[in-house]
Scaffold this motif. Sequence first.
Motif, PDB file in Angstrom:
ATOM      1  N   VAL A 275     -39.138   0.392 -16.894  1.00  0.00           N
ATOM      2  CA  VAL A 275     -39.702   0.201 -15.554  1.00  0.00           C
ATOM      3  C   VAL A 275     -38.909   1.063 -14.569  1.00  0.00           C
ATOM      4  CG1 VAL A 275     -40.643  -2.133 -15.844  1.00  0.00           C
ATOM      5  CG2 VAL A 275     -38.228  -1.855 -15.227  1.00  0.00           C
ATOM      6  N   GLU A 276     -39.579   1.429 -13.452  1.00  0.00           N
ATOM      7  CA  GLU A 276     -38.905   2.213 -12.395  1.00  0.00           C
ATOM      8  C   GLU A 276     -38.226   1.288 -11.394  1.00  0.00           C
ATOM      9  OE1 GLU A 276     -41.719   4.717 -10.408  1.00  0.00           O
ATOM     10  OE2 GLU A 276     -41.720   6.216 -12.022  1.00  0.00           O
ATOM     11  N   PHE A 277     -37.291   1.859 -10.631  1.00  0.00           N
ATOM     12  CA  PHE A 277     -36.687   1.130  -9.501  1.00  0.00           C
ATOM     13  C   PHE A 277     -37.499   1.347  -8.215  1.00  0.00           C
ATOM     14  CE2 PHE A 277     -32.663   2.014 -12.012  1.00  0.00           C
ATOM     15  CZ  PHE A 277     -32.522   0.706 -12.431  1.00  0.00           C
ATOM     16  N   ASN A 278     -38.175   2.493  -8.141  1.00  0.00           N
ATOM     17  CA  ASN A 278     -38.892   2.878  -6.924  1.00  0.00           C
ATOM     18  C   ASN A 278     -39.790   1.744  -6.408  1.00  0.00           C
ATOM     19  OD1 ASN A 278     -39.922   4.673  -4.937  1.00  0.00           O
ATOM     20  ND2 ASN A 278     -41.737   4.972  -6.215  1.00  0.00           N
ATOM     21  N   LYS A 279     -39.618   1.401  -5.106  1.00  0.00           N
ATOM     22  CA  LYS A 279     -40.418   0.371  -4.415  1.00  0.00           C
ATOM     23  C   LYS A 279     -40.214  -1.039  -4.964  1.00  0.00           C
ATOM     24  CE  LYS A 279     -43.998   3.502  -2.841  1.00  0.00           C
ATOM     25  NZ  LYS A 279     -45.344   3.979  -3.076  1.00  0.00           N
ATOM     26  N   LYS A 280     -39.202  -1.248  -5.782  1.00  0.00           N
ATOM     27  CA  LYS A 280     -38.944  -2.583  -6.309  1.00  0.00           C
ATOM     28  C   LYS A 280     -37.954  -3.306  -5.406  1.00  0.00           C
ATOM     29  CE  LYS A 280     -41.442  -2.140 -10.042  1.00  0.00           C
ATOM     30  NZ  LYS A 280     -40.964  -1.323 -11.127  1.00  0.00           N
TER      31      LYS A 280
ATOM     32  N   LYS B 191     -25.923  -0.112  -1.684  1.00  0.00           N
ATOM     33  CA  LYS B 191     -26.035   1.242  -1.127  1.00  0.00           C
ATOM     34  C   LYS B 191     -26.621   2.218  -2.167  1.00  0.00           C
ATOM     35  CE  LYS B 191     -22.150   2.659   0.899  1.00  0.00           C
ATOM     36  NZ  LYS B 191     -20.823   3.326   0.840  1.00  0.00           N
ATOM     37  N   ARG B 192     -26.118   2.128  -3.384  1.00  0.00           N
ATOM     38  CA  ARG B 192     -26.574   3.056  -4.421  1.00  0.00           C
ATOM     39  C   ARG B 192     -28.050   2.837  -4.765  1.00  0.00           C
ATOM     40  NH1 ARG B 192     -21.659   3.054  -3.928  1.00  0.00           N
ATOM     41  NH2 ARG B 192     -20.207   4.620  -4.771  1.00  0.00           N
ATOM     42  N   PHE B 193     -28.499   1.573  -4.827  1.00  0.00           N
ATOM     43  CA  PHE B 193     -29.896   1.336  -5.205  1.00  0.00           C
ATOM     44  C   PHE B 193     -30.864   1.577  -4.050  1.00  0.00           C
ATOM     45  CE2 PHE B 193     -27.991  -0.433  -8.997  1.00  0.00           C
ATOM     46  CZ  PHE B 193     -28.794   0.206  -9.932  1.00  0.00           C
ATOM     47  N   GLN B 194     -30.351   1.568  -2.820  1.00  0.00           N
ATOM     48  CA  GLN B 194     -31.225   1.951  -1.694  1.00  0.00           C
ATOM     49  C   GLN B 194     -31.664   3.403  -1.860  1.00  0.00           C
ATOM     50  OE1 GLN B 194     -28.500   0.596   1.292  1.00  0.00           O
ATOM     51  NE2 GLN B 194     -29.678  -1.262   1.717  1.00  0.00           N
ATOM     52  N   SER B 195     -30.801   4.218  -2.491  1.00  0.00           N
ATOM     53  CA  SER B 195     -31.176   5.620  -2.684  1.00  0.00           C
ATOM     54  C   SER B 195     -32.274   5.775  -3.748  1.00  0.00           C
ATOM     55  CB  SER B 195     -29.946   6.472  -3.029  1.00  0.00           C
ATOM     56  OG  SER B 195     -29.546   6.195  -4.343  1.00  0.00           O
ATOM     57  N   PHE B 196     -32.555   4.704  -4.482  1.00  0.00           N
ATOM     58  CA  PHE B 196     -33.682   4.711  -5.430  1.00  0.00           C
ATOM     59  C   PHE B 196     -34.953   4.183  -4.757  1.00  0.00           C
ATOM     60  CE2 PHE B 196     -30.282   4.961  -8.537  1.00  0.00           C
ATOM     61  CZ  PHE B 196     -30.847   5.666  -9.592  1.00  0.00           C
ATOM     62  N   ASN B 197     -34.871   3.999  -3.427  1.00  0.00           N
ATOM     63  CA  ASN B 197     -36.022   3.514  -2.659  1.00  0.00           C
ATOM     64  C   ASN B 197     -36.329   2.044  -2.962  1.00  0.00           C
ATOM     65  OD1 ASN B 197     -38.021   3.825  -0.751  1.00  0.00           O
ATOM     66  ND2 ASN B 197     -39.573   4.447  -2.240  1.00  0.00           N
ATOM     67  N   MET B 198     -35.279   1.250  -3.141  1.00  0.00           N
ATOM     68  CA  MET B 198     -35.473  -0.192  -3.374  1.00  0.00           C
ATOM     69  C   MET B 198     -35.274  -0.951  -2.064  1.00  0.00           C
ATOM     70  SD  MET B 198     -33.541  -0.922  -6.973  1.00  0.00           S
ATOM     71  CE  MET B 198     -34.510  -2.322  -7.529  1.00  0.00           C
ATOM     72  N   THR B 199     -35.979  -2.080  -1.937  1.00  0.00           N
ATOM     73  CA  THR B 199     -35.736  -3.011  -0.834  1.00  0.00           C
ATOM     74  C   THR B 199     -34.646  -3.963  -1.307  1.00  0.00           C
ATOM     75  OG1 THR B 199     -38.037  -2.920  -0.224  1.00  0.00           O
ATOM     76  CG2 THR B 199     -36.815  -4.848   0.538  1.00  0.00           C
ATOM     77  N   VAL B 200     -33.642  -4.210  -0.447  1.00  0.00           N
ATOM     78  CA  VAL B 200     -32.546  -5.074  -0.905  1.00  0.00           C
ATOM     79  C   VAL B 200     -32.524  -6.408  -0.149  1.00  0.00           C
ATOM     80  CG1 VAL B 200     -30.063  -5.268  -1.319  1.00  0.00           C
ATOM     81  CG2 VAL B 200     -31.177  -3.026  -1.499  1.00  0.00           C
TER      82      VAL B 200
ATOM     83  N   ALA C 250     -37.211 -11.055  -6.417  1.00  0.00           N
ATOM     84  CA  ALA C 250     -36.546  -9.816  -6.846  1.00  0.00           C
ATOM     85  C   ALA C 250     -37.019  -9.359  -8.225  1.00  0.00           C
ATOM     86  CB  ALA C 250     -35.037 -10.008  -6.846  1.00  0.00           C
ATOM     87  N   ASP C 251     -37.063  -8.045  -8.393  1.00  0.00           N
ATOM     88  CA  ASP C 251     -37.354  -7.459  -9.705  1.00  0.00           C
ATOM     89  C   ASP C 251     -36.060  -7.278 -10.495  1.00  0.00           C
ATOM     90  OD1 ASP C 251     -40.267  -6.815  -9.299  1.00  0.00           O
ATOM     91  OD2 ASP C 251     -39.362  -5.860  -7.551  1.00  0.00           O
ATOM     92  N   PHE C 252     -34.978  -7.031  -9.732  1.00  0.00           N
ATOM     93  CA  PHE C 252     -33.645  -6.906 -10.337  1.00  0.00           C
ATOM     94  C   PHE C 252     -32.701  -7.786  -9.523  1.00  0.00           C
ATOM     95  CE2 PHE C 252     -35.839  -3.120 -11.577  1.00  0.00           C
ATOM     96  CZ  PHE C 252     -35.418  -2.884 -12.872  1.00  0.00           C
ATOM     97  N   ILE C 253     -31.810  -8.500 -10.205  1.00  0.00           N
ATOM     98  CA  ILE C 253     -30.860  -9.374  -9.510  1.00  0.00           C
ATOM     99  C   ILE C 253     -29.467  -9.040 -10.038  1.00  0.00           C
ATOM    100  CG2 ILE C 253     -30.115 -11.792  -9.179  1.00  0.00           C
ATOM    101  CD1 ILE C 253     -33.109 -12.553  -9.735  1.00  0.00           C
TER     102      ILE C 253
END
Length: 309
Positions: free
Chosen positions: A135-140, A156-165, A194-197
């Motif tokens: 699965v992608e991180f984008n928009k997750k 901070k790092r996952f925001q660069s993958f276009n994730m909402t935190v 959340a899709d990832f926790i």
Amino acid sequence: MKILVSDSLSEEGLTILRESGFDVVVDTGLSEDQLVEKIKGVDALVIRSGTQVTARVIEAADQLKIIGRAGVGVDNVDTEAATKKGIIVSNTPDGNTLSAAEHTCAMMMAVARNIPQACASLKSEKWERNKFMGVEFNKKVLGVIGLGRIGAEVAKRFQSFNMTVLGYDPFVSEERAKSMGITLTTVEDICRNADFITVHTPLTKDTKNLINADMFNVMKPTARIVNCARGGIINEEDLVEAVNSGKIAGAAIDVFVEEPPFASGLIKSDKIIVTPHLGASTVEAQVNVAIDIAHEIISVLNGEGAKSA
Ligand code: NAD
Ligand code: MLT
């Protein structure tokens, strides 16, 4: 004065201690009984996560002034017993932050793309491209529980993958969360949405079993969860059940209630990626924490006081 180093410590730290004129003894892998004997006549004890500094060990110490933890968590030290005896318990809060954050990212990516399982499959001469759909991180949505040093770096790092935190931390203000681009909410809301926790709290009476069967019951079947903080923040039996029954899609775990976790169901499930407490295991982090703790020990033994106690 004598310093006992009872877990492995980078040479850079040992050199600083020796060059300051202390008698430095490195003796790792000691049992509680052995440590009870060896602690006599010791002025400073340097540990990582392997040594359990129990009330018995502290009771046996006759001239101990400081227990220095080369790392963050002091859950392997009976801090109450130490404090009662006037022994300083000190850690190195910053030295391994980035390494632990980067390992969390690596685990998140590995669980999203089934990298360890796919690697093992190909090495056993199978070509199973359909089996390892990722699965992608984008928009997750990423949920970060514990927004301290490591949690903030991971976000901070996952925001660069276009994730909402989404985040939960009872000690972080709305303003601080907003400045990090994180929406504060409850643990349950994170688990629902959340899709990832990922968890980044210390292990305390409030965080023990924070993620349990009730929380797994509200998660998406596609959710994936990571623990590079401390074993027990996520209830291990409930996690194994949630993954094996398909309530969630997978997990990546670096830390365990009992280490090594050879009896744990966590290391038996194909959908759970595991590493042997490697969050801080980089050359850079180990040099940082060794140097930091060496300076702290010297400061205390020279009567200048502790900086991070
Ligand atoms: P930190 O103190 O900077 O951050 C911890 C955060 O947890 C704080 O912001 C605190 O407010 C928050 N917190 C406390 N109680 C909470 C609760 N009940 N619910 C939600 N949040 C809560 O610590 P850190 O340096 O970010 O370390 C985080 C964890 O990672 C610690 O458990 C540490 O021991 C562990 N760690 C593991 C490794 C490894 O090798 N896997 C390496 C370094 C650190
Ligand atoms: C820590 O709390 O710093 C980690 O568990 C890392 C370690 O002990 O090496």
